[in-house]
Design an enzyme around this catalytic site. Sequence first.
Site, PDB file in Angstrom:
ATOM      1  N   HIS A 123       0.855  -1.193   0.000  1.00 22.28           N
ATOM      2  CA  HIS A 123       0.000   0.000   0.000  1.00 22.28           C
ATOM      3  C   HIS A 123       0.884   1.234   0.000  1.00 22.28           C
ATOM      4  O   HIS A 123       1.974   1.227   0.572  1.00 22.28           O
ATOM      5  CB  HIS A 123      -0.939   0.011   1.211  1.00 22.28           C
ATOM      6  CG  HIS A 123      -0.239  -0.138   2.525  1.00 22.28           C
ATOM      7  ND1 HIS A 123       0.235  -1.351   2.988  1.00 22.28           N
ATOM      8  CD2 HIS A 123       0.117   0.774   3.467  1.00 22.28           C
ATOM      9  CE1 HIS A 123       0.816  -1.185   4.163  1.00 22.28           C
ATOM     10  NE2 HIS A 123       0.770   0.099   4.473  1.00 22.28           N
ATOM     11  N   HIS A 175       0.973   5.245   1.015  1.00 28.55           N
ATOM     12  CA  HIS A 175       0.336   6.316   1.784  1.00 28.55           C
ATOM     13  C   HIS A 175       0.418   7.623   0.995  1.00 28.55           C
ATOM     14  O   HIS A 175       1.500   7.991   0.529  1.00 28.55           O
ATOM     15  CB  HIS A 175       1.081   6.554   3.102  1.00 28.55           C
ATOM     16  CG  HIS A 175       1.068   5.414   4.067  1.00 28.55           C
ATOM     17  ND1 HIS A 175       0.231   5.373   5.160  1.00 28.55           N
ATOM     18  CD2 HIS A 175       1.801   4.272   4.119  1.00 28.55           C
ATOM     19  CE1 HIS A 175       0.457   4.259   5.845  1.00 28.55           C
ATOM     20  NE2 HIS A 175       1.410   3.572   5.233  1.00 28.55           N
TER      21      HIS A 175
HETATM   22  P1  AMP Z   1       1.988   0.544   7.345  1.00 27.19           P
HETATM   23  O1  AMP Z   1       2.705   0.823   8.616  1.00 27.19           O
HETATM   24  O2  AMP Z   1       2.617   1.230   6.166  1.00 27.19           O
HETATM   25  O3  AMP Z   1       1.761  -0.939   7.112  1.00 27.19           O
HETATM   26  O4  AMP Z   1       0.585   1.259   7.501  1.00 27.19           O
HETATM   27  C1  AMP Z   1      -0.610   0.587   7.677  1.00 27.19           C
HETATM   28  C2  AMP Z   1      -1.695   1.640   7.686  1.00 27.19           C
HETATM   29  O5  AMP Z   1      -2.938   0.989   7.528  1.00 27.19           O
HETATM   30  C3  AMP Z   1      -1.770   2.462   8.960  1.00 27.19           C
HETATM   31  O6  AMP Z   1      -1.646   3.840   8.632  1.00 27.19           O
HETATM   32  C4  AMP Z   1      -3.145   2.117   9.524  1.00 27.19           C
HETATM   33  O7  AMP Z   1      -3.762   3.206  10.142  1.00 27.19           O
HETATM   34  C5  AMP Z   1      -3.881   1.692   8.280  1.00 27.19           C
HETATM   35  N1  AMP Z   1      -5.004   0.772   8.499  1.00 27.19           N
HETATM   36  C6  AMP Z   1      -5.001  -0.381   9.202  1.00 27.19           C
HETATM   37  N2  AMP Z   1      -6.199  -0.960   9.179  1.00 27.19           N
HETATM   38  C7  AMP Z   1      -7.007  -0.166   8.425  1.00 27.19           C
HETATM   39  C8  AMP Z   1      -8.369  -0.220   8.027  1.00 27.19           C
HETATM   40  N3  AMP Z   1      -9.173  -1.230   8.403  1.00 27.19           N
HETATM   41  N4  AMP Z   1      -8.855   0.771   7.250  1.00 27.19           N
HETATM   42  C9  AMP Z   1      -8.052   1.800   6.890  1.00 27.19           C
HETATM   43  N5  AMP Z   1      -6.751   1.901   7.224  1.00 27.19           N
HETATM   44  C10 AMP Z   1      -6.231   0.943   7.995  1.00 27.19           C
END
Ligand code: AMP
Length: 141
Positions: free
Chosen positions: A100, A102
């Site tokens: 993903h 950001h």
């Molecule tokens: P990372 O540290 O790059 O893996 O970031 C994961 C991101 O996913 C974090 O910013 C979380 O807030 C976000 N996240 C986790 N679960 C969900 C969800 N169900 N819906 C939207 N964002 C999420």
Amino acid sequence: MSEDSIFSKIIRGEIPAQKLYEDEGVIAILDINPLSEGHTLVIPKEPASTMDELSDDSAAALGRALPRICRAIMMATGATSTNILQNNGKSAGQEVDHVHVHVIPRFADRSSGAGLSKTWTPGKLNADEGADLGRKIARLL
Ligand code: AMP
């Protein structure tokens, strides 16, 4: 592969998310714990865990969608800049085991800023080591 990740479940519609965009290759959703207003995740549908596992087609879909998503977020929120951030692997701080990207809006006129600060501590590239490493990586591409 990350077919059991929370993002695969969102892609399949098994759990809810605030979806902003979808095409055949990607979805974009609002981050549930935003670092700033409009913090968005752009997620390839392919269940690859990390960028190095992603197919060229999914990477192309991701790259194609990003500029349009950035423009819409900036227009909707009034953001003046964005950080594009991609945590890739556990030692890089990745928490969700599904690729993903950001998109984190930044606001020149908001003193509170985003819940993100840039604290890089750069070194200096040694010319000889850089040449060796550069050739080594280039041979693998
Ligand atoms: P990372 O540290 O790059 O893996 O970031 C994961 C991101 O996913 C974090 O910013 C979380 O807030 C976000 N996240 C986790 N679960 C969900 C969800 N169900 N819906 C939207 N964002 C999420």
